[in-house]
Design an enzyme around this catalytic site. Structure first.
Site, PDB file in Angstrom:
ATOM      1  N   CYS A 118       0.810  -1.222   0.000  1.00 10.29           N
ATOM      2  CA  CYS A 118       0.000   0.000   0.000  1.00 10.29           C
ATOM      3  C   CYS A 118       0.840   1.266   0.000  1.00 10.29           C
ATOM      4  CB  CYS A 118      -0.960   0.001   1.188  1.00 10.29           C
ATOM      5  SG  CYS A 118      -2.219  -1.295   1.078  1.00 10.29           S
ATOM      6  N   HIS A 259      -3.451   7.143   2.531  1.00  8.69           N
ATOM      7  CA  HIS A 259      -3.833   5.851   1.958  1.00  8.69           C
ATOM      8  C   HIS A 259      -5.237   5.501   2.442  1.00  8.69           C
ATOM      9  CE1 HIS A 259      -3.963   1.760   0.736  1.00  8.69           C
ATOM     10  NE2 HIS A 259      -3.855   1.279   1.955  1.00  8.69           N
ATOM     11  N   ASN A 289     -10.122  -0.029  -0.774  1.00  8.82           N
ATOM     12  CA  ASN A 289      -8.661   0.020  -0.735  1.00  8.82           C
ATOM     13  C   ASN A 289      -8.113  -0.476  -2.066  1.00  8.82           C
ATOM     14  OD1 ASN A 289      -5.939  -0.265  -0.269  1.00  8.82           O
ATOM     15  ND2 ASN A 289      -6.130  -1.413   1.625  1.00  8.82           N
TER      16      ASN A 289
END
Length: 334
Positions: A118, A259, A289
């Protein structure tokens, strides 16, 4: 702190792509012990996008780059370097950067993939900065792209609710005006976190076999509670640190670009920095996500909607498997 080179690297264009297919929370209610209310409350996610089964990550990356080039008004032949942050490359090799280069006819560019889960986009962006600062490259594209539906176990409630597919890209160019562009970056890794968030199958340790497939080792595994706790601390601390190092107050920050893993993590990060949620870029409710794509898609969407202006201070922050985490400070230049 970044080493200061001949130039600062500034973002001069952005682009993004999300697939058309929308998967809302009701989809999961049909076969899992969950509910739309539970998912929204725990994660902030309302829906996510899914790419067609026969299309790869590079397809989305190319679309995002095409959007970026259109916005800048230049051709692909002007690009010197393509860096791709991804955990879902089209294949182990050749790199997705090579595939993108061939698909787009970027004959004057070289490139490579960078894997940091990520944090893939901010690690890639920090890497790309060096090529601009040194004066060796004039136009560098950084892409964050992931087809998470390709590595998500749709029967695992701990992960299948969270992820979506998307791509976002930025173009870096040099500026002699050191007051603009990317001003600072802080990056970290801690390998102790690997056991809590990983994909075991497919590498040299556990090559693909009947056993690895039967044990579902090619899917994402996450110890949600542990990762949540570490992500809250890691993202919040590093975002606060970059503010402190650069003597910035909450009122100096135009946007936090976090994020998009969980809305509660995002809120905790904003709280630690002392900024209100109206200064936080959020699209987790629409896309979930998307791993390496979350930060660049946020920036691109907000720019396309006219919400970013020249002189805005942005702090990018991420946390991912590895563990990997970091933050970037930039002043918007166009």
């Amino acid at each position: 702190m970044l080493n200061k080179g001949l130039y600062n690297a500034m973002i001069t264009s952005v682009g993004h792509y999300v697939p058309d297919r929308v998967i809302n929370n009701k989809f999961f209610e049909e076969y899992l012990d969950t509910s739309d209310e539970w998912i929204r409350t725990r994660t902030g996610i309302q829906e996510r996008r899914r790419l067609d089964r026969d299309l790869p990550t590079s397809y989305m990356a190319v679309k995002a780059i095409e959007n970026l080039l259109h916005n800048r008004g230049i051709g692909i032949e002007e690009i010197d370097l393509i860096i791709v942050g991804t955990v879902t490359p089209d294949m182990i090799y050749p790199s997705t950067a090579c595939i993108i280069q061939e698909k787009m006819g970027a004959t004057n560019a070289w490139g490579f993939d960078l894997m940091a889960a990520c944090s893939g986009f901010i690690f890639s962006l920090t890497t790309a900065i060096q090529f601009i600062q040194s004066g060796s490259h004039k136009k560098v594209i950084v892409v964050g792209a992931d087809k998470m539906s390709a590595i998500t176990n749709m029967e695992d409630r701990n992960t299948c609710l969270l992820f979506g597919d998307a791509a976002g890209a930025v173009l870096l160019e040099p500026t002699e005006d050191k007051s603009y562009g990317i001003r600072d970056a802080i990056m970290h890794i801690d390998g102790k976190g690997g056991k809590y968030l990983h994909q075991l199958g497919g590498g040299s340790l556990h090559p693909a076999s009947h056993e690895t497939v039967d044990k579902r080792m090619h899917f994402v595994y996450q110890d949600g509670k542990t990762v949540f706790k570490e992500a809250v601390k890691g993202m919040a601390d590093v975002s606060y640190q970059i503010m402190k190092d650069n003597k910035l107050k909450p009122e100096d920050i135009s946007y936090l670009v976090p994020h998009q893993a969980n809305l509660r993590i995002i809120t905790a990060c904003a709280d630690r920095m002392g900024i209100s949620m109206d200064k936080v870029m959020v699209n987790i409710h629409k896309y979930g996500n998307t791993t390496s794509a979350t930060i660049p898609t946020c920036i691109s969407e907000y720019w396309h909607n006219g919400k970013i202006k020249k002189g805005d201070n942005l702090i990018l922050s991420s946390f991912g498997a590895g563990y990997t985490w970091g933050s970037i400070l930039l002043k918007w230049a166009y």
